[in-house]
Enzyme design. Structure first.
Site, mmCIF file in Angstrom:
data_model
loop_
_atom_site.group_PDB
_atom_site.id
_atom_site.type_symbol
_atom_site.label_atom_id
_atom_site.label_comp_id
_atom_site.label_asym_id
_atom_site.label_seq_id
_atom_site.Cartn_x
_atom_site.Cartn_y
_atom_site.Cartn_z
ATOM 1 N N GLY A 71 -45.209 1.880 -68.608
ATOM 2 C CA GLY A 71 -44.985 2.090 -67.017
ATOM 3 C C GLY A 71 -44.301 3.136 -66.815
ATOM 4 N N ASN A 151 -37.618 -4.495 -58.923
ATOM 5 C CA ASN A 151 -37.825 -5.208 -60.343
ATOM 6 C C ASN A 151 -36.281 -6.135 -60.320
ATOM 7 O OD1 ASN A 151 -37.007 -2.295 -60.195
ATOM 8 N ND2 ASN A 151 -35.758 -2.636 -61.969
ATOM 9 N N GLN A 179 -44.191 -4.217 -61.383
ATOM 10 C CA GLN A 179 -43.525 -5.877 -61.297
ATOM 11 C C GLN A 179 -44.627 -6.546 -60.376
ATOM 12 O OE1 GLN A 179 -40.798 -7.364 -62.548
ATOM 13 N NE2 GLN A 179 -39.757 -5.835 -63.421
ATOM 14 N N HIS A 201 -46.246 -5.370 -70.507
ATOM 15 C CA HIS A 201 -45.226 -6.201 -70.918
ATOM 16 C C HIS A 201 -44.721 -7.216 -69.937
ATOM 17 C CE1 HIS A 201 -41.468 -4.288 -70.611
ATOM 18 N NE2 HIS A 201 -41.965 -3.289 -70.512
ATOM 19 N N THR A 237 -54.326 9.817 -79.566
ATOM 20 C CA THR A 237 -55.246 8.644 -80.392
ATOM 21 C C THR A 237 -54.752 7.483 -79.390
ATOM 22 O OG1 THR A 237 -55.421 9.649 -82.211
ATOM 23 C CG2 THR A 237 -55.878 7.424 -82.250
ATOM 24 N N CYS A 325 -32.921 -2.637 -67.664
ATOM 25 C CA CYS A 325 -32.981 -1.341 -67.854
ATOM 26 C C CYS A 325 -31.628 -0.731 -67.832
ATOM 27 C CB CYS A 325 -34.138 -0.403 -67.230
ATOM 28 S SG CYS A 325 -35.622 -1.060 -67.147
HETATM 29 C C1 LIG Z 1 -40.596 -1.608 -61.609
HETATM 30 C C2 LIG Z 1 -40.419 -1.019 -62.938
HETATM 31 N N1 LIG Z 1 -41.027 0.226 -63.042
HETATM 32 C C3 LIG Z 1 -41.350 0.650 -64.275
HETATM 33 C C4 LIG Z 1 -40.722 -0.155 -65.257
HETATM 34 C C5 LIG Z 1 -40.891 0.780 -66.705
HETATM 35 O O1 LIG Z 1 -41.887 -0.116 -67.450
HETATM 36 P P1 LIG Z 1 -41.775 0.274 -68.940
HETATM 37 O O2 LIG Z 1 -40.954 -0.749 -69.619
HETATM 38 O O3 LIG Z 1 -43.383 -0.365 -69.474
HETATM 39 O O4 LIG Z 1 -41.622 1.728 -69.428
HETATM 40 C C6 LIG Z 1 -40.165 -1.062 -65.002
HETATM 41 C C7 LIG Z 1 -39.593 -1.900 -66.295
HETATM 42 O O5 LIG Z 1 -38.707 -2.515 -66.340
HETATM 43 C C8 LIG Z 1 -40.206 -1.646 -63.819
HETATM 44 O O6 LIG Z 1 -39.556 -3.099 -63.423
#
Ligand SMILES: Cc1ncc(COP(=O)(O)O)c(C=O)c1O
Length: 382
Positions: A71, A151, A179, A201, A237, A325
């Protein structure tokens, strides 16, 4: 002791059907999808199938889907790639102050490259106002990027209304739907977006794979340079097993949206009403109804969210304080700060995110321990 996982906003386990579909592509069907022999072509066919599954889940066509590693990469590709391609038209970007770091940091990078970014405020529920987007537009605006659902607090943004506002303009409209997809029914046409980021994920697919929807006719600069994969927009790839798992997980998540969101909304409301009644001095953060079915974000007066998290962890109950995060960093949540909460209240927040395996019994056990933990922690400060 039973493990109770209540951190589905951070990540989710790979569902059985996705794992099963992925397995042959590690050892039996290991061909490079770019190879023209049969082994390669079978991988390529599997990728095309997954591309179709993901396109169907959001009402797009397969050619509008570009696979990325995450993401985060999809957001960077949309924002940096979109802005660089349109630099000759202007240098102004509009976003919100509650975006995920994958958007905010991409915007900060563009500021260092000479772009000008407006970070819109949000109301006390964490919602962007469409009129603020309208007022921020200048003749130099080339890109608007607003997340579909937050998130941390789960608030859903008025994406379709912003899409309508931008409908007849040449401004690119991107949404981070990492999300949102799999939790709320989504059609890119109804949202009116040009670019939409998806991650695997959070919806019971594997980690390390994502996708960017790029509306037909929209051009963006690649971030990477290499072989010609993904129509030269994202060379490298392709990760066949991950893509296959992502496709299956997305299809199933979308098929189950109605039933699962009703079940999770009922569980969420049950949890919040019990916590509200049984635990004193607690506030719900985020919108009461325009929120993700699985998100409960709370602030407990006089107690640090991190301390609650660690005490619950001792009982094998896994929640999050703020977003996963940013966990580990002791900065107050930028989302709660933007919603007008003080640093103190922002530090008191805890996020519970429910998922497929969550039962009413899990909620009861969690509340039982939460009450005890709060009584204990609050007693330390009296
Ligand atoms: C709203 C949002 N955007 C982007 C991401 C990042 O996604 P990824 O973990 O696949 O890099 C997250 C992951 O916590 C998210 O909640």
């Amino acid at each position: 002791m039973k493990t109770i996982y209540l951190d589905y906003g951070a990540t989710s386990p790979v569902r059985e059907e996705a794992l099963h579909a992925m397995m042959p592509y590690f050892q039996l069907e290991y061909g490079n999808p770019g190879s023209i022999h049969d082994l390669g072509q079978r991988s390529s066919d599997a990728i095309q199938h997954a591309r179709t599954q993901i396109a169907q889940a959001i009402g797009a066509t397969p050619r509008e889907i570009v696979f990325t590693s995450s993401g985060t990469e999809a957001n960077n590709l949309a924002i940096i790639g979109g802005a660089k391609k349109r630099k000759h038209l202007g240098n102004h970007i509009i976003t919100s102050s509650i975006e995920h770091p994958a958007v905010l940091e991409a915007c900060r990078y563009l500021e260092r490259e000479g772009f000008h970014v407006t970070y819109l405020p949000v109301d006390s529920y964490g919602q962007v106002e469409v009129k603020d987007v309208a007022n921020a537009i200048t003749e130099k605006t080339i890109l608007v990027t607003i997340m579909s659902a937050n998130n941390e607090v789960g608030t859903i943004q008025p994406i379709a209304e912003i899409g309508q506002l931008l409908q007849d303009s040449s401004i690119l409209f991107h949404t981070d739907a990492v999300q949102y997809i799999g939790k709320v029914p989504c059609s890119v046409a109804n949202l009116g977006v040009d670019l939409l980021s998806i991650g695997s994920h959070k919806l019971y697919g594997p980690k390390g794979i994502g996708a960017l929807y790029i509306r037909k006719g929209v051009r963006i600069e690649p971030l990477f340079h290499g072989g010609g994969q993904e129509r030269e927009i994202r060379p490298s790839t392709l990760n066949t097993p991950a893509i296959v798992g992502f496709g299956v997980a997305t299809t199933l998540a979308v098929q189950e949206i109605q039933q699962e969101s009703e079940r999770l909304t009922a569980l969420r409301e049950y949890a919040w009403s019990r916590i509200h009644q049984e635990v004193k001095d607690v506030d719900l953060n985020g919108h009461p109804t325009d929120r993700l079915s699985n998100n409960i974000n709370l602030s407990f007066h006089r107690v640090e969210g991190q301390a609650i998290l660690l005490e619950l962890n001792r009982q094998q109950i896994y929640v999050s304080s703020g977003s996963a995060c940013s966990a580990g960093k002791h900065r107050p949540s930028h989302v709660l700060r933007a919603m007008g909460r003080s640093d103190e209240v922002a530090h008191q927040s805890m996020r519970i995110t429910l998922g497929k395996e969550t039962t009413k019994e899990d909620i009861d056990i969690m509340i039982h321990h939460l009450s005890q933990v709060l009584t204990y922690l609050r007693s330390l400060f009296i």
